[in-house]
Design a protein around this motif. Sequence first.
Motif, PDB file in Angstrom:
ATOM      1  N   LYS A  86       0.836  -1.205   0.000  1.00 19.98           N
ATOM      2  CA  LYS A  86       0.000   0.000   0.000  1.00 19.98           C
ATOM      3  C   LYS A  86       0.873   1.258   0.000  1.00 19.98           C
ATOM      4  O   LYS A  86       1.862   1.345   0.716  1.00 19.98           O
ATOM      5  CB  LYS A  86      -0.910   0.000   1.226  1.00 19.98           C
ATOM      6  N   GLU A  90      -2.734   6.237  -1.740  1.00 16.79           N
ATOM      7  CA  GLU A  90      -4.021   5.540  -1.812  1.00 16.79           C
ATOM      8  C   GLU A  90      -4.908   5.789  -0.600  1.00 16.79           C
ATOM      9  O   GLU A  90      -6.072   5.391  -0.595  1.00 16.79           O
ATOM     10  CB  GLU A  90      -3.787   4.033  -1.935  1.00 16.79           C
ATOM     11  N   LEU A  94      -8.844   3.348  -0.579  1.00 20.45           N
ATOM     12  CA  LEU A  94      -8.393   1.983  -0.860  1.00 20.45           C
ATOM     13  C   LEU A  94      -9.258   0.942  -0.156  1.00 20.45           C
ATOM     14  O   LEU A  94      -9.363   0.933   1.070  1.00 20.45           O
ATOM     15  CB  LEU A  94      -6.937   1.808  -0.434  1.00 20.45           C
TER      16      LEU A  94
END
Length: 421
Positions: A86, A90, A94
Amino acid sequence: MIKKMMLDYTNKVCLAPMVRSGELPMRLMADKYGCDLLWTPELIDKKLITTTRIENKQLNTIDFVAANNNHQNSKKPPTEAIIFRKHPQESGKLILQLGSSDPELAVEASSKVIKDVDGIDLNCGCPKSFSTHSGMGAELLKTPELLCSILRNLVEKIGKPNNKPISCKIRMLANFDKTYKLVEQIVTTGISNLTIHCRTPNMRNRQNPFWNYLPKLIPLIEKNGVSVILNGNFQSKSDLIAIQKALNNDKISIMMAESAEANPSVFSEVPKSQDQLITEIFELGKKYHLYSGTKFLIMNMIPGKSKYYQIFSQCKNFESMEQEIIKMNENKTIEQWKNDKIYKILNKNCQKSNSFNEEEFVKEMEKRSVEVEKFFGAWKEDAMLLDLNDSPTKRTMEIPKHKLKNNRNGNVNKRQKIEAV
């Protein structure tokens, strides 16, 4: 009234969960070009549970890694595989898609990642074997009690304590009453959003989706305070506007898969050409992804009839691919290359590839908008709520020359076609 959660699913254009294609480079590209919500590929509960969370300070990412066990007789030392990565870019958009058929495992897996994602989405729609084994994916549609039990456990034990939304993604059933009953059960579990892939588990992505049941299903879903995302061959932001107008509902969202896989700038008003996108995603892949995964993303973005398809398919590493990208960018104005389809916008329509310039793309999307309006304008309940004919169609395609095997005499085998379902 739609629930107000930390994450708002309404009036959005979303990146669909796609195995291999939905990795970090693709999500970062989609985000750059205007995607509102990003789904990860499906991650299996048992695999997630084995991961260790690592803060990768070199890349400024959060990595969930798991031991990649080699064969017991192998002399190679154990390695680690990145299961999920990740990026801070994001944050706030997300959603991790979870593969599970067990309420306890679903909760355990989600608890490991919930602090780093903005929502958990249960996969209840994928018909592929990697999703349906052990009763996951579309197999959950056959066991609605189990499906709803997983969702309720996620809502109570993950969603509420962390103030994060729980959602799920389903496919329709071929019978309206059965679909309605299933949706009725799902929307009372406490979830915040329901994504409907407008195909049945029997159907393939080369088949046009069915919108027949939507005018009846959407009011049922929203009446229970759950938002709706529609999935199935959507191709641009104009598709969102068209279906909102046709259904007189500005809360509806859409999710794009195949079109985004082919051209991740499809979230913008007018997408970029393939050569620009390949250059960009190569740089992201080189930084955040494996070579094999990056090559997979790039090959999906090259039109099959482009001269570059063979050129890129023969690349063995980042270095050789970078050289070909440099040549591709230099060749753009050279007469022998400038008309190659790689310098146009690649559009996917039920697995059929089309290449457009900007003006042609806009006109094609306008034509689609008229078709959407026409379909719902002619919608009649008696006809539209009949059982769907969802038999998968066969596809005949030529085997690419480089994949044909030679016989002992050095000649190409006679079998030139294959059928796939």
